[in-house]
Scaffold this active site. Sequence first.
Site, PDB file in Angstrom:
ATOM      1  N   HIS A  30      26.182  11.515  19.575  1.00  0.00           N
ATOM      2  CA  HIS A  30      26.898  12.054  20.450  1.00  0.00           C
ATOM      3  C   HIS A  30      28.505  12.513  19.921  1.00  0.00           C
ATOM      4  O   HIS A  30      29.289  11.597  20.079  1.00  0.00           O
ATOM      5  CB  HIS A  30      26.883  11.679  21.837  1.00  0.00           C
ATOM      6  CG  HIS A  30      27.647  12.564  22.671  1.00  0.00           C
ATOM      7  ND1 HIS A  30      27.245  12.855  24.100  1.00  0.00           N
ATOM      8  CD2 HIS A  30      28.895  13.190  22.949  1.00  0.00           C
ATOM      9  CE1 HIS A  30      27.850  13.497  24.767  1.00  0.00           C
ATOM     10  NE2 HIS A  30      29.119  13.763  23.942  1.00  0.00           N
ATOM     11  N   HIS A  32      31.788  15.054  19.179  1.00  0.00           N
ATOM     12  CA  HIS A  32      32.328  16.781  19.273  1.00  0.00           C
ATOM     13  C   HIS A  32      33.096  16.832  17.922  1.00  0.00           C
ATOM     14  O   HIS A  32      34.358  16.153  17.711  1.00  0.00           O
ATOM     15  CB  HIS A  32      33.261  16.695  20.707  1.00  0.00           C
ATOM     16  CG  HIS A  32      32.410  16.613  21.834  1.00  0.00           C
ATOM     17  ND1 HIS A  32      31.841  17.470  22.453  1.00  0.00           N
ATOM     18  CD2 HIS A  32      32.274  15.257  22.289  1.00  0.00           C
ATOM     19  CE1 HIS A  32      31.391  17.007  23.602  1.00  0.00           C
ATOM     20  NE2 HIS A  32      31.689  15.806  23.725  1.00  0.00           N
ATOM     21  N   LYS A 116      21.466  20.421  24.926  1.00  0.00           N
ATOM     22  CA  LYS A 116      22.352  19.928  25.624  1.00  0.00           C
ATOM     23  C   LYS A 116      22.495  20.690  27.192  1.00  0.00           C
ATOM     24  O   LYS A 116      22.717  21.801  27.200  1.00  0.00           O
ATOM     25  CB  LYS A 116      23.672  19.899  25.084  1.00  0.00           C
ATOM     26  CG  LYS A 116      24.848  19.167  25.972  1.00  0.00           C
ATOM     27  CD  LYS A 116      24.601  17.661  25.766  1.00  0.00           C
ATOM     28  CE  LYS A 116      25.731  16.974  26.595  1.00  0.00           C
ATOM     29  NZ  LYS A 116      26.940  16.817  26.188  1.00  0.00           N
ATOM     30  N   HIS A 153      24.353  15.692  30.384  1.00  0.00           N
ATOM     31  CA  HIS A 153      25.709  15.264  30.795  1.00  0.00           C
ATOM     32  C   HIS A 153      25.601  14.950  32.297  1.00  0.00           C
ATOM     33  O   HIS A 153      25.531  15.869  33.066  1.00  0.00           O
ATOM     34  CB  HIS A 153      26.929  16.399  30.639  1.00  0.00           C
ATOM     35  CG  HIS A 153      28.213  15.724  31.085  1.00  0.00           C
ATOM     36  ND1 HIS A 153      29.358  15.517  30.199  1.00  0.00           N
ATOM     37  CD2 HIS A 153      28.901  15.453  32.348  1.00  0.00           C
ATOM     38  CE1 HIS A 153      30.291  15.383  30.904  1.00  0.00           C
ATOM     39  NE2 HIS A 153      29.940  15.139  32.143  1.00  0.00           N
ATOM     40  N   HIS A 191      26.668   9.263  27.390  1.00  0.00           N
ATOM     41  CA  HIS A 191      27.829   8.385  27.780  1.00  0.00           C
ATOM     42  C   HIS A 191      27.630   7.859  29.031  1.00  0.00           C
ATOM     43  O   HIS A 191      28.548   8.184  29.901  1.00  0.00           O
ATOM     44  CB  HIS A 191      29.038   9.211  27.691  1.00  0.00           C
ATOM     45  CG  HIS A 191      28.971  10.746  28.150  1.00  0.00           C
ATOM     46  ND1 HIS A 191      28.393  11.112  29.023  1.00  0.00           N
ATOM     47  CD2 HIS A 191      29.394  11.999  27.442  1.00  0.00           C
ATOM     48  CE1 HIS A 191      28.458  12.540  29.276  1.00  0.00           C
ATOM     49  NE2 HIS A 191      29.061  13.112  28.285  1.00  0.00           N
ATOM     50  N   ASP A 264      30.910   9.751  21.787  1.00  0.00           N
ATOM     51  CA  ASP A 264      31.500  10.872  22.498  1.00  0.00           C
ATOM     52  C   ASP A 264      33.221  11.268  22.136  1.00  0.00           C
ATOM     53  O   ASP A 264      33.951  11.360  22.777  1.00  0.00           O
ATOM     54  CB  ASP A 264      31.547  10.587  23.818  1.00  0.00           C
ATOM     55  CG  ASP A 264      31.887  11.921  25.026  1.00  0.00           C
ATOM     56  OD1 ASP A 264      31.744  13.064  24.222  1.00  0.00           O
ATOM     57  OD2 ASP A 264      32.458  11.776  25.865  1.00  0.00           O
TER      58      ASP A 264
HETATM   59  C1  NCD Z   1      34.270  16.286  26.185  1.00  0.00           C
HETATM   60  C2  NCD Z   1      35.024  17.521  25.260  1.00  0.00           C
HETATM   61  O1  NCD Z   1      36.112  17.365  25.304  1.00  0.00           O
HETATM   62  O2  NCD Z   1      34.457  18.269  24.535  1.00  0.00           O
HETATM   63  N1  NCD Z   1      35.330  15.806  27.201  1.00  0.00           N
HETATM   64  C3  NCD Z   1      35.188  14.380  27.358  1.00  0.00           C
HETATM   65  O3  NCD Z   1      35.959  13.919  28.259  1.00  0.00           O
HETATM   66  N2  NCD Z   1      34.118  13.602  26.866  1.00  0.00           N
HETATM   67  C4  NCD Z   1      33.131  16.906  26.870  1.00  0.00           C
HETATM   68  C5  NCD Z   1      32.075  15.898  27.227  1.00  0.00           C
HETATM   69  O4  NCD Z   1      31.532  15.195  26.567  1.00  0.00           O
HETATM   70  O5  NCD Z   1      32.165  15.400  28.623  1.00  0.00           O
HETATM   71 ZN    ZN Z   2      30.542  14.330  24.805  1.00  0.00          ZN
END
Ligand code: NCD
Ligand code: ZN
Length: 364
Positions: A30, A32, A116, A153, A191, A264
């Site tokens: 996971h 970003h 997702k 999520h 998460h 995450d």
């Molecule tokens: C994530 C993001 O910034 O893309 N933010 C977070 O607080 N984890 C999005 C997500 O996974 O909820």
């Molecule tokens: Zn995330």
Amino acid sequence: MTLDSLFDASAESKKRKVDSIRIRRPDDWHVHLRDGAMLRAILPFTAAQFARGIIMPNLVPPVTTAAAAAAYRSRILAARPVGNDFEPLMTCYLTDTTSPDEIQKGHSEGVWVAAKYYPAGATTNAHHGVTSISRIRPVLERMERIGMPLLIHGEATDPAVDIFDREALFLEQTLLPLLRDHQELKAVVEHVTPQEAVDVVRAHGSRIAGTITPHHLVINRTSLFQGGLRPHLYCLPVAKREHHRLALRRAATSGDPCFFIGTDTAPHLSKAKEAACGCAGVFVGATALQTYAQVFDEEIALDRLEAFASLNGARFYGLPANTGTIELKRRAAAAPLAVRVDSDEVMVFRGGESMPWSLGEVRP
Ligand code: NCD
Ligand code: ZN
């Protein structure tokens, strides 16, 4: 800031110190990675720690088509440091109008491995998400049929619901009915933060899994206000009470195959975090393995780190484990405080803090 007060180093763990361990190269299930200058600035950190990553699709605009996912994948590959072999595994962002055929096309062409599900408005860039699970029923049926995992999520989105209760409520209102209606669907509760979510994952055995972040293992909701407001510790799902953090530590270090790494890592520029309405997301990509190793050491479970980091996730996704290895060393080191992105910066989770574990040699 130091998080030392929250680490429970027991006398027992000190007795059984090993100086280093070598495990199969781990994967981040996971992550970003963003795009453009941010992607180029932060990818090297994830790519130094992990062999593969499940790439979250919440770009602006979101990655909703196989063509967009393939193009994003190419941009990630192009941003890798020279000689690095990090492999991005792409995902599709589900909306109310996602078509089952598009889902299947991307899956059969090998463009994406999972989809997702963001409840609309649940988190950063989730406003195009799904407004009601009933709208994606045909998509879920197709995913069930082709064996494509749904990544969830899991937070209720009603703004009237207390933010600390949003996951537990989602489990009751949405997740349990969804699992009942789709008995063959494979799903990951992303998460995981409350004890209730740990219990639901465990109760559903091999077709359900849960990812656990490094930060939720070392901070609780009080950390968000330690000495003042800590915007760089704010993420969604928000950190919960201490007893939930302890439940996560037990789950991660249990060796149970349904739990694995999902950092995450979610970088945002400081100006977006340190704002009147700061956004959610913690940049943990540079200090994830150091933190996991420390937690497993404190829980006297270093012998189970490889399962959590490198084996359980691959097995769940039906992929081979990595053949290379990475060494983790008991050698204090500090990560940078921040990473420069254009004229701003992204603050590093635990950046500047002397962490007891650091990364050693990688053998590809
Ligand atoms: C994530 C993001 O910034 O893309 N933010 C977070 O607080 N984890 C999005 C997500 O996974 O909820
Ligand atoms: Zn995330």
